[in-house]
Design a protein around this motif. Structure first.
Motif, PDB file in Angstrom:
ATOM      1  N   GLN A  37      -5.577  -2.802   8.178  1.00 30.54           N
ATOM      2  CA  GLN A  37      -6.233  -2.443   6.916  1.00 30.54           C
ATOM      3  C   GLN A  37      -7.079  -1.187   7.081  1.00 30.54           C
ATOM      4  O   GLN A  37      -7.032  -0.279   6.235  1.00 30.54           O
ATOM      5  N   ASP A  38      -7.849  -1.112   8.162  1.00 27.13           N
ATOM      6  CA  ASP A  38      -8.701   0.058   8.387  1.00 27.13           C
ATOM      7  C   ASP A  38      -7.866   1.326   8.502  1.00 27.13           C
ATOM      8  O   ASP A  38      -8.217   2.372   7.945  1.00 27.13           O
ATOM      9  N   TRP A  39      -6.742   1.240   9.235  1.00 24.89           N
ATOM     10  CA  TRP A  39      -5.907   2.425   9.422  1.00 24.89           C
ATOM     11  C   TRP A  39      -5.284   2.862   8.101  1.00 24.89           C
ATOM     12  O   TRP A  39      -5.311   4.048   7.764  1.00 24.89           O
ATOM     13  N   VAL A  40      -4.749   1.915   7.356  1.00 24.57           N
ATOM     14  CA  VAL A  40      -4.123   2.260   6.078  1.00 24.57           C
ATOM     15  C   VAL A  40      -5.161   2.847   5.124  1.00 24.57           C
ATOM     16  O   VAL A  40      -4.865   3.795   4.383  1.00 24.57           O
ATOM     17  N   SER A  41      -6.373   2.339   5.154  1.00 24.19           N
ATOM     18  CA  SER A  41      -7.439   2.902   4.303  1.00 24.19           C
ATOM     19  C   SER A  41      -7.625   4.388   4.582  1.00 24.19           C
ATOM     20  O   SER A  41      -7.769   5.201   3.655  1.00 24.19           O
ATOM     21  N   GLY A  42      -7.608   4.740   5.864  1.00 21.58           N
ATOM     22  CA  GLY A  42      -7.745   6.146   6.232  1.00 21.58           C
ATOM     23  C   GLY A  42      -6.584   6.991   5.742  1.00 21.58           C
ATOM     24  O   GLY A  42      -6.765   8.145   5.315  1.00 21.58           O
ATOM     25  N   GLN A  43      -5.380   6.409   5.767  1.00 15.55           N
ATOM     26  CA  GLN A  43      -4.199   7.156   5.317  1.00 15.55           C
ATOM     27  C   GLN A  43      -4.182   7.315   3.798  1.00 15.55           C
ATOM     28  O   GLN A  43      -3.674   8.317   3.275  1.00 15.55           O
ATOM     29  N   ILE A  44      -4.740   6.356   3.087  1.00 13.44           N
ATOM     30  CA  ILE A  44      -4.845   6.474   1.620  1.00 13.44           C
ATOM     31  C   ILE A  44      -5.748   7.659   1.271  1.00 13.44           C
ATOM     32  O   ILE A  44      -5.448   8.454   0.370  1.00 13.44           O
TER      33      ILE A  44
ATOM     34  N   GLY B  28      -0.258  -7.669   4.902  1.00  8.09           N
ATOM     35  CA  GLY B  28      -1.390  -8.122   4.091  1.00  8.09           C
ATOM     36  C   GLY B  28      -2.588  -7.205   4.227  1.00  8.09           C
ATOM     37  O   GLY B  28      -3.289  -6.929   3.252  1.00  8.09           O
ATOM     38  N   GLY B  29      -2.818  -6.700   5.464  1.00  4.20           N
ATOM     39  CA  GLY B  29      -3.904  -5.752   5.682  1.00  4.20           C
ATOM     40  C   GLY B  29      -3.687  -4.470   4.902  1.00  4.20           C
ATOM     41  O   GLY B  29      -4.620  -3.918   4.307  1.00  4.20           O
ATOM     42  N   ALA B  30      -2.434  -3.989   4.890  1.00  9.25           N
ATOM     43  CA  ALA B  30      -2.109  -2.768   4.134  1.00  9.25           C
ATOM     44  C   ALA B  30      -2.351  -2.969   2.644  1.00  9.25           C
ATOM     45  O   ALA B  30      -2.937  -2.109   1.966  1.00  9.25           O
ATOM     46  N   ILE B  31      -1.921  -4.106   2.128  1.00 10.52           N
ATOM     47  CA  ILE B  31      -2.105  -4.396   0.700  1.00 10.52           C
ATOM     48  C   ILE B  31      -3.591  -4.460   0.354  1.00 10.52           C
ATOM     49  O   ILE B  31      -4.030  -3.936  -0.675  1.00 10.52           O
TER      50      ILE B  31
ATOM     51  N   ALA C 270      -8.985   0.336  -2.422  1.00 12.01           N
ATOM     52  CA  ALA C 270      -9.066   1.733  -2.859  1.00 12.01           C
ATOM     53  C   ALA C 270      -8.796   1.886  -4.349  1.00 12.01           C
ATOM     54  O   ALA C 270      -8.833   3.003  -4.883  1.00 12.01           O
ATOM     55  N   GLY C 271      -8.531   0.770  -5.031  1.00 17.82           N
ATOM     56  CA  GLY C 271      -8.288   0.813  -6.466  1.00 17.82           C
ATOM     57  C   GLY C 271      -6.914   1.334  -6.845  1.00 17.82           C
ATOM     58  O   GLY C 271      -6.715   1.766  -7.989  1.00 17.82           O
ATOM     59  N   VAL C 272      -5.956   1.300  -5.885  1.00 20.71           N
ATOM     60  CA  VAL C 272      -4.595   1.765  -6.172  1.00 20.71           C
ATOM     61  C   VAL C 272      -3.844   0.675  -6.931  1.00 20.71           C
ATOM     62  O   VAL C 272      -3.700  -0.451  -6.448  1.00 20.71           O
TER      63      VAL C 272
END
Length: 351
Positions: free
Chosen positions: A207-214, A233-236, A242-244
C-alpha cells in the motif's frame, strides 16, 4: 541333499525379503511424527486452510501419526529453529513452505544429514533441491493474472501504463509469479511504469509503495498486476485513500474471502482459485509415502526436484458465481455478507 534344500529355502527367504523391500511396499508409519512448517500469518490461508486440511488428510491416512505444526511469522531464523526442534523430536518427514527460499537450503541439508526427507510446499527451494515439491504452477499463475488484466484493458480501450506489485524477494515462488507476469505484460503494448518486490508479502508495504506511485504517475496508471490478494488489497487501499474513483483494475491470487468480496464489489478485477485442499492433501499423501520408506515419483521436475504442479483458475466477476458454487474452500455465505449481499444477488451468487 537336505543341506542343499535348507540353503535353497534360506536363499529364497532372503530374495523374497529384498524383493519386498525394493518393490515400494514401504514400512510401518505407525506413530510417526511429520512436521508442517508454514511461513507467515500475513496471508490468512495457512491458519484457516492449509494446516487443518493437511492434518485432516494425515489423520485419515495414518490415525496415530502426529503432525507438528509451526508458523514462522515471516522470520527465517525462527523457521530454522522450528525445523531444528522438529528434527530433535524425531520427525520422519518435513513439509515446509519456506520464509526464505535461499535460507531454507540449510534446513534441507540438516534434515538430509539425518535421513529426513523434505517436501517443499507452495514455494520451491532452488539452491539445494528438496526431495519433492508440491504447488500450483506459480509461473502460470503470474502469466494468467497478467494476461487477464491485459485482455481487459485492451477490451476497454485503456491508454496508459501498469504498476507491478510482486511478492517477497526471498520467496522463489514469488520469483516464478513475477516471471509469469512479465511474460504477459512486457510485449502487451502497455508501459510498465514501475514494479516493486514486497518484503514479506506485507499488504501495508504494498500500500505504501502504490501510494507513492499514485503521487508520481497519477492518471497514467490504468491497471495494477499484484501477485496475491494481500498485495492487491494493499494497492486498492492506496487508491481509495488517494480518492481515486473508480479504482483501476487490480489483480490478485489466492481467492481469499476478502478478495472475493472485492471482486463482487468491482474493486478487484481478478484473483486465482487454487483450492488449497488439493495441495494440502497431496502433501499429506507424499509425506505418508516417504514415512513408509517409499520414494514418490514426480509428475514433472522443477529446480532439479521431483514435482507435482497443479493448474490454477482465474476468477473474475464473469465466473465467480460458478467458482463459488463449486468451491469447498469458500462458501457464498461467507462472501455475501452485509454490504456485499446486494452485489452478490445482482451477479447471481446464491448465498
Amino acid at each position: 541333499m537336505r543341506r542343499i534344500a535348507t540353503l535353497v529355502a534360506a536363499l529364497a527367504l532372503v530374495v523374497s525379503a529384498c524383493s519386498a523391500e525394493g518393490s515400494g511396499g514401504g514400512g510401518d508409519a505407525s506413530g510417526a511424527k511429520i512436521a508442517f512448517l508454514m511461513p507467515d500469518i500475513a496471508s490468512t490461508r495457512y491458519e484457516l486452510y492449509d494446516s487443518p486440511l493437511f492434518k485432516a488428510k494425515m489423520k485419515e491416512l495414518c490415525p496415530d501419526c502426529e503432525v507438528i505444526y509451526q508458523n514462522a511469522n515471516a522470520d527465517a531464523s525462527r523457521q530454522q529453529q522450528q525445523a531444528n526442534s522438529a528434527l530433535a523430536q524425531g520427525v520422519k518427514a518435513i513439509v515446509i513452505d519456506p520464509v526464505d527460499s535461499t535460507a531454507a537450503a540449510s534446513i534441507v541439508n540438516t534434515a538430509r544429514s539425518q535421513g529426513v526427507p523434505i517436501i517443499a510446499y507452495d514455494r520451491p527451494i532452488p539452491d539445494t533441491p528438496a526431495d519433492y515439491y508440491i504447488s500450483f504452477d506459480n509461473e502460470k499463475i503470474g502469466a494468467s493474472i497478467g494476461k487477464s488484466l491485459v485482455d481487459h484493458l485492451k477490451k476497454t480501450g485503456a491508454r496508459g501504463g501498469i504498476l507491478e506489485v510482486n511478492g517477497s524477494p526471498t520467496d522463489a515462488a514469488a520469483g516464478l509469479i513475477k516471471k509469469g507476469i512479465h511474460s504477459a505484460i512486457d510485449d502487451s503494448g502497455f508501459e510498465l511504469l514501475a514494479e516493486y518486490d514486497t518484503p514479506d508479502w506485507a499488504p501495508a508495504k504494498a500500500q505504501d509503495w502504490v501510494s507513492g506511485q499514485i503521487t508520481r504517475f497519477g492518471p497514467q496508471i490504468v491497471g495494477v498486476v499484484a501477485a496475491n490478494d494481500g498485495t492487491g488489497g494493499g494497492a486498492i487501499s492506496a487508491f481509495k485513500a488517494a480518492g481515486v474513483n473508480p479504482v483501476p483494475p487490480v489483480t490478485g491470487n489466492d481467492f481469499e474471502v476478502a478478495a472475493a468480496q472485492r471482486v463482487v464489489a468491482g474493486l478487484q478485477y481478478n484473483t486465482i482459485s487454487k483450492p488449497i485442499k488439493i495441495v494440502a492433501e497431496a502433501a499429506a499423501e507424499t509425506a505418508y509415502q516417504f514415512v513408509k520408506g517409499e520414494k514418490p515419483a514426480g509428475k514433472t521436475t522443477l529446480f532439479d526436484t521431483p514435482s507435482q504442479l497443479f493448474e490454477p483458475t482465474v476468477v473474475t466477476l464473469d465466473n465467480i458465481a460458478e467458482v463459488l458454487a463449486k468451491s469447498d474452500q469458500i462458501k457464498p455465505s461467507e462472501v455475501c455478507t452485509g454490504e456485499y449481499a446486494a452485489a452478490c444477488a445482482e451477479h447471481g451468487i446464491a448465498s
